[in-house]
Design a protein around this motif. Structure first.
Motif, short mmCIF file in Angstrom:
data_model
loop_
_atom_site.label_atom_id
_atom_site.label_comp_id
_atom_site.label_asym_id
_atom_site.label_seq_id
_atom_site.Cartn_x
_atom_site.Cartn_y
_atom_site.Cartn_z
N GLU A 1 -6.41 12.56 6.61
CA GLU A 1 -6.87 11.20 6.85
C GLU A 1 -5.80 10.39 7.60
N PHE A 2 -4.55 10.56 7.18
CA PHE A 2 -3.43 9.88 7.83
C PHE A 2 -3.34 10.31 9.29
N ILE A 3 -3.39 11.62 9.54
CA ILE A 3 -3.31 12.14 10.91
C ILE A 3 -4.45 11.58 11.76
N ALA A 4 -5.66 11.56 11.22
CA ALA A 4 -6.81 11.05 11.97
C ALA A 4 -6.62 9.57 12.32
N GLN A 5 -6.04 8.81 11.41
CA GLN A 5 -5.88 7.37 11.63
C GLN A 5 -4.66 7.03 12.48
N PHE A 6 -3.56 7.75 12.31
CA PHE A 6 -2.30 7.32 12.92
C PHE A 6 -1.71 8.28 13.96
N LYS A 7 -2.38 9.38 14.28
CA LYS A 7 -1.84 10.33 15.26
C LYS A 7 -1.56 9.59 16.58
N ASN A 8 -0.38 9.79 17.12
CA ASN A 8 0.10 9.15 18.35
C ASN A 8 0.24 7.63 18.23
N LYS A 9 0.19 7.12 17.01
CA LYS A 9 0.38 5.68 16.79
C LYS A 9 1.57 5.40 15.88
N SER A 10 2.00 6.39 15.13
CA SER A 10 3.08 6.18 14.18
C SER A 10 4.09 7.31 14.30
N TYR A 11 5.37 6.94 14.26
CA TYR A 11 6.43 7.92 14.45
C TYR A 11 7.35 8.06 13.26
N SER A 12 7.06 7.36 12.20
CA SER A 12 7.87 7.50 10.99
C SER A 12 7.02 7.06 9.79
N ILE A 13 7.49 7.42 8.62
CA ILE A 13 6.85 6.99 7.39
C ILE A 13 7.94 6.38 6.52
N HIS A 14 7.79 5.13 6.19
CA HIS A 14 8.76 4.48 5.32
C HIS A 14 8.31 4.70 3.88
N ALA A 15 9.18 5.25 3.06
CA ALA A 15 8.81 5.65 1.70
C ALA A 15 9.03 4.56 0.66
N TYR A 16 9.57 3.40 1.04
CA TYR A 16 9.76 2.28 0.12
C TYR A 16 10.44 2.75 -1.17
N GLU A 17 11.60 3.34 -1.03
CA GLU A 17 12.32 3.97 -2.14
C GLU A 17 12.51 3.07 -3.34
N ASN A 18 12.76 1.79 -3.11
CA ASN A 18 12.96 0.90 -4.26
C ASN A 18 11.69 0.75 -5.10
N LYS A 19 10.52 1.01 -4.51
CA LYS A 19 9.26 0.94 -5.24
C LYS A 19 8.80 2.32 -5.71
N GLU B 1 0.83 -1.21 0.00
CA GLU B 1 0.00 0.00 0.00
C GLU B 1 0.87 1.27 0.00
N PHE B 2 2.12 1.15 -0.43
CA PHE B 2 3.06 2.27 -0.36
C PHE B 2 2.58 3.51 -1.11
N LYS B 3 1.77 3.35 -2.15
CA LYS B 3 1.33 4.51 -2.94
C LYS B 3 0.41 5.44 -2.15
N LYS B 4 -0.17 4.96 -1.05
CA LYS B 4 -1.02 5.81 -0.21
C LYS B 4 -0.24 7.02 0.31
N ILE B 5 1.04 6.84 0.51
CA ILE B 5 1.89 7.92 1.02
C ILE B 5 1.95 9.08 0.03
N TYR B 6 1.76 8.80 -1.23
CA TYR B 6 1.92 9.80 -2.29
C TYR B 6 0.61 10.32 -2.86
N GLU B 7 -0.52 9.77 -2.44
CA GLU B 7 -1.82 10.20 -2.99
C GLU B 7 -2.17 11.60 -2.50
N PRO B 8 -2.53 12.51 -3.40
CA PRO B 8 -2.90 13.87 -3.00
C PRO B 8 -4.10 13.87 -2.03
N GLY B 9 -4.05 14.80 -1.10
CA GLY B 9 -5.18 15.02 -0.20
C GLY B 9 -5.34 14.02 0.93
#
Length: 111
Positions: free
Chosen positions: A63-81, A51-59
């Motif tokens: 939604e990310f903040i609502a779902q992951f606030k205080n639950k996630s401390y980094s975002i892995h960008a999967y550079e090879n993909k 689901e790595f493309k979700k990181i790049y979807e506009p807008g």
């Protein structure tokens, strides 16, 4: 040190035979092993690799903040993909929102 090496060290040090099923489903509680805290995946990898493309979807930043606030401390960008994907200022993608909020020096360098 990559994830394979780190996993091996943690498994050996903490006597954990299988880390794949270490956490109960939807658990956010770290597991302690001496002075090491083992965090559930969501802390470092909020999205699985497929689901790595979700990181790049506009807008998607709010939604990310609502779902992951205080639950996630980094975002892995999967550079090879994702190396061919562009991050645009003002797109409000997860990547751009994180850069805007936490990387004020590099954010202006986005395309």
């Amino acid at each position: 040190m990559g994830p394979v090496t780190m996993t091996k060290i943690i498994r050996d040090l903490c006597a954990i035979p299988n880390m794949q099923h270490l956490f109960p489903e939807n658990s956010l509680e770290p597991i302690k092993c001496g002075n090491i805290s083992i965090l559930p995946d969501v802390y470092l990898l909020p999205y699985p690799w497929w689901e790595f493309k979700k990181i790049y979807e506009p807008g998607k930043w709010q939604e990310f903040i609502a779902q992951f606030k205080n639950k996630s401390y980094s975002i892995h960008a999967y550079e090879n993909k994702s190396k061919h994907l562009k991050i645009k200022q003002g797109s409000d993608s997860v990547y751009e929102g994180a850069a805007r909020n936490f990387c004020p020096i590099t954010h202006p360098l986005l395309v």
